[in-house]
Motif scaffolding. Structure first.
Motif, PDB file in Angstrom:
ATOM      1  N   ALA A   1      61.493  18.120  45.175  1.00 52.65           N
ATOM      2  CA  ALA A   1      61.067  17.024  46.050  1.00 52.65           C
ATOM      3  C   ALA A   1      61.946  16.955  47.298  1.00 52.65           C
ATOM      4  N   THR A   2      63.250  17.158  47.126  1.00 50.00           N
ATOM      5  CA  THR A   2      64.172  17.143  48.265  1.00 50.00           C
ATOM      6  C   THR A   2      63.852  18.276  49.237  1.00 50.00           C
TER       7      THR A   2
ATOM      8  N   TYR B   1      65.069  21.265  57.224  1.00 47.82           N
ATOM      9  CA  TYR B   1      65.561  22.360  56.398  1.00 47.82           C
ATOM     10  C   TYR B   1      66.079  23.473  57.300  1.00 47.82           C
TER      11      TYR B   1
ATOM     12  N   ALA C   1      59.051  19.368  55.283  1.00 49.50           N
ATOM     13  CA  ALA C   1      58.041  18.568  55.998  1.00 49.50           C
ATOM     14  C   ALA C   1      58.623  17.916  57.248  1.00 49.50           C
ATOM     15  N   SER C   2      59.894  17.509  57.183  1.00 44.55           N
ATOM     16  CA  SER C   2      60.503  16.825  58.336  1.00 44.55           C
ATOM     17  C   SER C   2      61.108  17.795  59.342  1.00 44.55           C
TER      18      SER C   2
ATOM     19  N   GLU D   1      63.614  16.938  41.039  1.00 44.88           N
ATOM     20  CA  GLU D   1      64.303  16.242  42.128  1.00 44.88           C
ATOM     21  C   GLU D   1      64.658  17.208  43.262  1.00 44.88           C
ATOM     22  N   LYS D   2      65.125  18.391  42.904  1.00 44.10           N
ATOM     23  CA  LYS D   2      65.482  19.386  43.920  1.00 44.10           C
ATOM     24  C   LYS D   2      64.243  19.850  44.674  1.00 44.10           C
TER      25      LYS D   2
ATOM     26  N   ARG E   1      60.959  19.851  49.592  1.00 46.03           N
ATOM     27  CA  ARG E   1      59.657  19.577  50.239  1.00 46.03           C
ATOM     28  C   ARG E   1      59.808  18.593  51.388  1.00 46.03           C
ATOM     29  N   ALA E   2      60.584  17.541  51.156  1.00 48.24           N
ATOM     30  CA  ALA E   2      60.793  16.545  52.208  1.00 48.24           C
ATOM     31  C   ALA E   2      61.521  17.158  53.404  1.00 48.24           C
ATOM     32  N   ALA E   3      62.538  17.989  53.151  1.00 47.76           N
ATOM     33  CA  ALA E   3      63.277  18.627  54.237  1.00 47.76           C
ATOM     34  C   ALA E   3      62.382  19.582  55.012  1.00 47.76           C
TER      35      ALA E   3
END
Length: 90
Positions: A59-60, A70, A66-67, A56-57, A62-64
């Motif tokens: 995935a979070t 982060y 990519a957007s 879960e961490k 990676r999403a941050a």
């Protein structure tokens, strides 16, 4: 300022002679005690399980990334570098 250099009698490393020959160096005794079977089985189980992984961490993060959301905490990075630099590694 540079300290003065003083020369004295040569000091040879243990086991060496002035002629360059090497004396027999006594072997060290192995004072290690074998590990208990429970320790070995625990170590084996942990090695087979592998390192902890928080999907879960990951995935979070990676999403941050990519957007572009982060943010690097430069203060925390600097503190980590300073802490690591103060460790005796050898």
């Amino acid at each position: 300022m540079v300290d003065s250099v003083q020369f004295g009698p040569a000091r040879l490393a243990p086991g060496l002679r002035a002629s360059g020959a090497v004396d027999a160096v006594p072997k060290r005794e192995n004072n290690l005690k074998p590990a208990a079977p429970q320790s070995l089985s625990l170590a084996s189980a942990l090695a087979q399980k592998g390192p902890p992984f928080d999907a879960e961490k990951v995935a979070t993060l990676r999403a941050a990334l990519a957007s572009g959301a982060y943010q690097v905490d430069l203060g925390a990075v600097a503190e980590g570098i300073i802490r690591f630099g103060g460790q005796d590694l050898g």
